[in-house]
Design an enzyme around this catalytic site. Structure first.
Site, short mmCIF file in Angstrom:
data_model
loop_
_atom_site.label_atom_id
_atom_site.label_comp_id
_atom_site.label_asym_id
_atom_site.label_seq_id
_atom_site.Cartn_x
_atom_site.Cartn_y
_atom_site.Cartn_z
CE1 TYR A 161 -68.56 19.47 114.54
CE2 TYR A 161 -69.00 20.15 116.80
CZ TYR A 161 -69.15 20.34 115.44
OH TYR A 161 -69.89 21.40 114.98
O1 LIG Z 1 -73.19 23.67 119.57
C1 LIG Z 1 -72.47 22.95 118.93
O2 LIG Z 1 -71.40 23.30 118.52
C2 LIG Z 1 -72.86 21.53 118.68
O3 LIG Z 1 -74.27 21.42 118.86
C3 LIG Z 1 -74.76 20.13 118.73
O4 LIG Z 1 -74.17 19.31 119.73
P1 LIG Z 1 -74.92 19.16 121.12
O5 LIG Z 1 -75.06 20.46 121.81
O6 LIG Z 1 -74.23 18.08 121.85
O7 LIG Z 1 -76.40 18.74 120.65
P2 LIG Z 1 -77.14 17.34 120.76
O8 LIG Z 1 -76.31 16.27 120.24
O9 LIG Z 1 -78.47 17.55 120.15
O10 LIG Z 1 -77.31 17.16 122.34
C4 LIG Z 1 -78.09 18.09 123.07
C5 LIG Z 1 -78.10 17.71 124.52
O11 LIG Z 1 -78.79 16.47 124.68
C6 LIG Z 1 -78.00 15.58 125.47
N1 LIG Z 1 -78.29 14.22 125.04
C7 LIG Z 1 -77.90 13.81 123.82
C8 LIG Z 1 -78.18 12.53 123.40
C9 LIG Z 1 -78.87 11.65 124.25
O12 LIG Z 1 -79.16 10.49 123.92
N2 LIG Z 1 -79.25 12.12 125.47
C10 LIG Z 1 -78.98 13.37 125.90
O13 LIG Z 1 -79.34 13.74 127.01
C11 LIG Z 1 -76.57 16.01 125.21
O14 LIG Z 1 -75.73 15.62 126.27
C12 LIG Z 1 -76.72 17.51 125.10
O15 LIG Z 1 -76.68 18.08 126.37
C13 LIG Z 1 -74.44 19.58 117.36
O16 LIG Z 1 -74.87 18.23 117.27
C14 LIG Z 1 -72.99 19.67 117.04
O17 LIG Z 1 -72.80 19.30 115.69
C15 LIG Z 1 -72.46 21.06 117.30
O18 LIG Z 1 -72.88 21.91 116.29
#
Ligand SMILES: O=C(O)[C@H]1O[C@H](OP(=O)(O)OP(=O)(O)OC[C@H]2O[C@@H](n3ccc(=O)[nH]c3=O)[C@H](O)[C@@H]2O)[C@H](O)[C@@H](O)[C@H]1O
Length: 435
Positions: free
Chosen positions: A246
């Site tokens: 991504y």
């Molecule tokens: O800023 C971005 O550019 C991206 O933001 C978002 O990605 P992320 O920041 O990864 O958000 P998100 O998946 O909500 O995980 C949030 C936290 O929960 C943790 N996490 C996640 C899943 C889980 O089961 N457990 C967990 O601890 C995980 O490790 C993380 O620390 C958008 O989805 C992406 O499309 C893109 O726009």
């Protein structure tokens, strides 16, 4: 992934099933009309068999030379009237904006905000099944009530895009259509290439050939900072260690945008969004499915970093992001080219849109527990190698000084609004489709 369990199988934007009807239907008609001679039937049967076996020329891949514009679906005076009406600004000097991904989370909020202040907005969305399409349809309902018409189509459909630019002289494009989600890239890499690279190039091709060329603002991502350790992340930092496909496609998008700026004089602004959350959000994001699972009494998995610390995100509330998007549109200078020819240098900008105060995911869970008045069942596990990074933290100085970006909503306040919306929307309340 537990949160995706009760969603339909998720082919993302990599759907080819719409492709077949054009060719096949055409040939079915031919079958009905053909003379029933043995040889002709045999020939047709073989030809159909060949068509079925060969890779379908998806409508989303139709090139500009393909004259078979699906007039049945797009076009016609009624359709053009709707398109023009939606794109027509209500205020003097208002913008005329094509918003791609309009039925998406950010797309819906940006489109309605633009419409509210009198700009003309035409939406485009392919309503794919990456997450519950019912939520996208509900957002579409909101958009329609705000006077925004959403054309159902794909950014890879060059013929459709060209048609839209023929009908409307867009001053701006707000490009938000994308295959989002960091972890899903391991399941469906093709979808990321299809939307974030091929689709983006297609949009830029049509934009550069338009006369006048629009100014393009598009969604990049905080994920481009990948494995960087220096915080806060600044636009001048190198960003060449992506941790997910991504992120790699979003970074590639920035490079691609630069070439269209350099060669064709397109005005381009990339916005690196930092974990955007809020009402009408995306069910694949942690804050969303944590809420759902806590309410259901299901165990949530909370990732921790290798040093046993919590992973953290610079969670950014949707209203702040909307203001950043509008600020970028309002300050975008005109493209300098026309009809595919550059006439002079044009603007190229990249901005972080974050909240600039990272919050550990464990704290996110605590806030949700408080708001939902329920204790979460948690399983803590080391951050898997699934594309996630340990932390994000935006330096927003540049966006502040150049586009007037000033985030104002802290995580607890924003989550309160999200939870209120979530409870209304999923309780079946009559008010569920309001803001
Ligand atoms: O800023 C971005 O550019 C991206 O933001 C978002 O990605 P992320 O920041 O990864 O958000 P998100 O998946 O909500 O995980 C949030 C936290 O929960 C943790 N996490 C996640 C899943 C889980 O089961 N457990 C967990 O601890 C995980 O490790 C993380 O620390 C958008 O989805 C992406 O499309 C893109 O726009």
């Amino acid at each position: 992934m537990s949160h995706l369990d009760d969603l339909p199988s998720t082919p993302g934007k990599y759907k080819t099933d719409k492709a077949l009807p054009y060719g096949i239907l055409h040939h079915h008609r031919y079958l009905r009309l053909s003379k029933p001679t043995l040889w002709a039937s045999l020939f047709l049967a073989l030809f159909l068999f060949y068509l079925l076996l060969s890779p379908p020329p998806t409508p989303s891949r139709r090139s500009l030379n393909d004259s078979s514009l699906s007039a049945a679906k797009y076009g016609g005076s009624q359709w053009e009237k709707q398109v023009r009406k939606s794109a027509h600004p209500r205020s003097r000097g208002g913008l005329t904006v094509l918003v791609t991904g309009a039925a998406g989370f950010v797309g819906t909020h940006v489109s309605t905000a633009l419409r509210r202040r009198g700009d003309g907005v035409l939406g485009l969305d392919n309503f794919n099944r990456y997450y519950d399409p019912k939520l996208k349809r509900a957002r579409q309902g909101l958009l329609e009530r705000s006077g925004v018409f959403v054309v159902e189509g794909d950014i890879n459909d060059a013929v459709l895009l060209k048609k839209l630019f023929d009908v409307v002289l867009f001053t701006h494009v707000m490009h938000l259509a994308a295959q989002a989600g960091v972890r899903y890239a391991m399941q469906n890499p093709g979808s990321y290439v299809n939307s974030n690279i091929a689709g983006f190039v297609n949009l830029l091709e049509v934009s550069k050939a338009a006369n006048p060329q629009p100014a393009v603002v598009w969604a990049s991502s905080s994920s481009v900072y990948g494995l960087n350790k220096k915080v806060p992340f600044s636009e001048i930092d190198r960003a060449d260690h992506p941790a997910s496909l991504y992120a790699a496609t979003k970074k590639a998008g920035e490079g691609i945008a630069h070439t269209y700026n350099h060669i064709y004089g397109l005005s381009l602004t990339g916005l690196r969004f930092f974990t955007v959350y809020g009402p009408w959000g995306r069910p694949d994001m942690a804050y969303f499915f944590f809420t759902k699972d806590i309410l259901k009494g299901k165990t949530i998995t909370v990732f921790e970093s290798p040093d046993k610390g919590s992973v953290a995100r610079d969670f950014t509330y949707i209203d702040d992001i909307v203001k950043g998007c509008l600020g970028a549109l309002d300050t975008a200078e005109k493209s300098t080219g026309s009809g595919g020819k550059k006439k002079g240098p044009a603007m190229f900008r990249i901005y972080n849109l974050g909240n600039t105060s990272p919050v550990p995911v464990t704290k996110l869970v605590k806030i949700l527990e408080k708001l939902l008045k329920m204790k979460a069942k948690k399983k803590v596990m080391p951050l898997p190698r699934n594309g996630d990074v340990e932390f994000t933290h935006a330096n927003i100085t540049l966006a502040q000084s150049e586009i007037g970006y000033k985030p104002a909503v802290d995580l607890e306040t924003g989550l309160k609004k999200f939870v209120k919306w979530y409870m209304g929307f999923y309780s079946g309340s009559k008010k569920k489709s309001s803001w």
